[in-house]
Design a protein around this motif. Sequence first.
Motif, short mmCIF file in Angstrom:
data_model
loop_
_atom_site.label_atom_id
_atom_site.label_comp_id
_atom_site.label_asym_id
_atom_site.label_seq_id
_atom_site.Cartn_x
_atom_site.Cartn_y
_atom_site.Cartn_z
N ALA A 1 0.87 -1.32 -0.10
CA ALA A 1 0.13 0.20 -0.17
C ALA A 1 1.04 0.90 0.23
O ALA A 1 1.78 1.58 0.79
CB ALA A 1 -0.83 -0.36 1.62
N LEU A 2 0.13 2.53 -1.06
CA LEU A 2 0.95 3.06 -1.43
C LEU A 2 0.97 4.22 0.70
O LEU A 2 1.73 5.35 0.61
CB LEU A 2 1.03 3.79 -2.48
CG LEU A 2 1.76 4.01 -3.42
CD1 LEU A 2 1.48 4.76 -4.88
CD2 LEU A 2 3.02 4.56 -3.31
N ARG B 1 0.50 -6.04 2.14
CA ARG B 1 1.25 -5.39 3.34
C ARG B 1 1.41 -3.69 3.32
O ARG B 1 0.94 -3.35 2.11
CB ARG B 1 3.14 -5.66 2.41
CG ARG B 1 2.38 -7.49 2.35
CD ARG B 1 4.27 -8.15 1.91
NE ARG B 1 4.07 -9.22 1.02
CZ ARG B 1 4.55 -9.91 1.91
NH1 ARG B 1 4.98 -9.82 3.25
NH2 ARG B 1 4.73 -11.30 1.42
N CYS B 2 1.83 -3.49 5.10
CA CYS B 2 1.83 -1.36 4.34
C CYS B 2 3.51 -1.45 4.69
O CYS B 2 3.58 -1.85 6.00
CB CYS B 2 0.82 -1.64 6.08
SG CYS B 2 -0.45 -1.44 5.34
N LEU B 3 4.44 -1.62 3.87
CA LEU B 3 5.45 -1.03 4.42
C LEU B 3 6.18 0.66 3.54
O LEU B 3 4.94 0.72 3.11
CB LEU B 3 6.59 -1.67 3.26
CG LEU B 3 5.98 -3.79 3.66
CD1 LEU B 3 7.24 -4.42 2.57
CD2 LEU B 3 6.96 -4.11 4.80
N PRO B 4 7.26 1.00 3.86
CA PRO B 4 7.86 2.12 3.23
C PRO B 4 7.55 2.33 2.50
O PRO B 4 8.42 0.99 1.46
CB PRO B 4 9.36 2.48 4.26
CG PRO B 4 8.81 1.62 5.91
CD PRO B 4 7.84 0.57 5.11
N LEU B 5 7.17 2.68 1.65
CA LEU B 5 7.02 2.44 -0.73
C LEU B 5 7.13 4.15 -0.86
O LEU B 5 6.03 4.59 -0.32
CB LEU B 5 6.05 2.03 -0.81
CG LEU B 5 6.24 1.40 -1.84
CD1 LEU B 5 7.10 0.42 -2.51
CD2 LEU B 5 4.79 0.74 -1.95
N ALA B 6 7.93 4.83 -1.48
CA ALA B 6 8.46 5.73 -2.29
C ALA B 6 7.54 5.80 -3.52
O ALA B 6 7.99 5.09 -3.95
CB ALA B 6 9.54 6.34 -2.25
N GLU B 7 7.64 6.72 -4.10
CA GLU B 7 7.01 6.45 -5.53
C GLU B 7 8.22 6.32 -6.68
O GLU B 7 8.27 5.58 -7.63
CB GLU B 7 6.24 8.52 -5.67
CG GLU B 7 4.86 8.14 -5.75
CD GLU B 7 3.92 7.49 -6.35
OE1 GLU B 7 4.67 7.16 -7.11
OE2 GLU B 7 2.67 8.20 -6.38
N THR B 8 9.59 7.03 -5.78
CA THR B 8 10.46 6.28 -7.15
C THR B 8 10.33 4.70 -6.78
O THR B 8 11.54 5.01 -8.06
CB THR B 8 11.70 7.16 -6.34
OG1 THR B 8 12.04 6.63 -4.81
CG2 THR B 8 11.39 8.82 -6.20
N ASP B 9 10.37 4.05 -5.99
CA ASP B 9 10.13 2.41 -6.00
C ASP B 9 9.57 1.76 -6.76
O ASP B 9 8.88 0.47 -7.23
CB ASP B 9 10.33 1.94 -4.63
CG ASP B 9 10.78 2.45 -3.40
OD1 ASP B 9 12.18 2.44 -3.60
OD2 ASP B 9 10.42 2.83 -2.02
N VAL B 10 8.53 3.05 -7.58
CA VAL B 10 7.31 2.95 -8.37
C VAL B 10 7.36 2.92 -9.82
O VAL B 10 8.49 3.57 -10.18
CB VAL B 10 6.31 3.11 -7.60
CG1 VAL B 10 4.77 1.78 -8.80
CG2 VAL B 10 5.98 2.39 -6.24
N THR B 11 7.52 2.01 -10.45
CA THR B 11 6.94 1.48 -11.93
C THR B 11 5.40 1.28 -12.76
O THR B 11 5.07 0.92 -12.19
CB THR B 11 8.43 1.57 -13.27
OG1 THR B 11 8.58 2.17 -14.21
CG2 THR B 11 8.14 0.16 -13.33
#
Length: 248
Positions: A37-38, A50-60
């Motif tokens: 989840a973002l 999962r609820c984990l730290p995730l930045a937009e830069t990790d996503v494509t």
Amino acid sequence: MRLLAEQWAAPHLVVSHSAAAWLWDVELPHASAEFTALRRNLSRKRSGVRCLPLAETDVTVRRGLRCTKVDRTLGDLLRSAGQDEAVIGVESALTWRRIRTYRRAPLTTLDRVAAEAAQPRIHGRHQALQRLSLIDPHAASPAETLARLRMREAGLRPTSQAELTTPEGRRVRPDFLFTREGVVVEIEGYAYHGSREAHRRDLARFNDLQLCPQVRLVLRFTAGEVMHSPAQMITRIRHALARTPPTP
């Protein structure tokens, strides 16, 4: 279709872990619909999320789905997947692989994966770094990876992809070589030997191995034996090593 449906219904979900690996054509024993989840303030628990730290830069975006990038995907596997799955996935991503009808180029480098595994902001860093020490960037198939892991667990440490030369000057790289005993272990997968031409190449390779002066015995195991009968494989290797004492 399931991944698309889930993401359409909840756009803040990003395909991750084994599902993202599947999107990237990374070989795994199995994959399931997994998301990260973002945003962390989810109104209710969702299966596979999962609820984990995730930045937009990790996503494509791949195949029309928002998913984690390759390095983040591999880092997630190292942090939270089973050991076999994590090591198979990383080694697959690091090397050329035959995927369905095409030959897929390496997706990343070991240095980039190591940098992602070392990220302190995500739980599982210690486990990821431990598993990173098991990676062999020369592994050529999931069955090879599993065979090496089972041998390691049994205290056996052959050399992977050692370069040998026949008396005629042809070079050949066995999957595993016990150098002192001269015992070669080859892992055979049907996907790589399922045609007449592949069978011819396989026989030529076997003959070349037998001609190498460093080789005294060649053992061959199918991928099925590696996956379903690893104890039997280890027993046969031990018997072969016992029959071929180290050369002086």
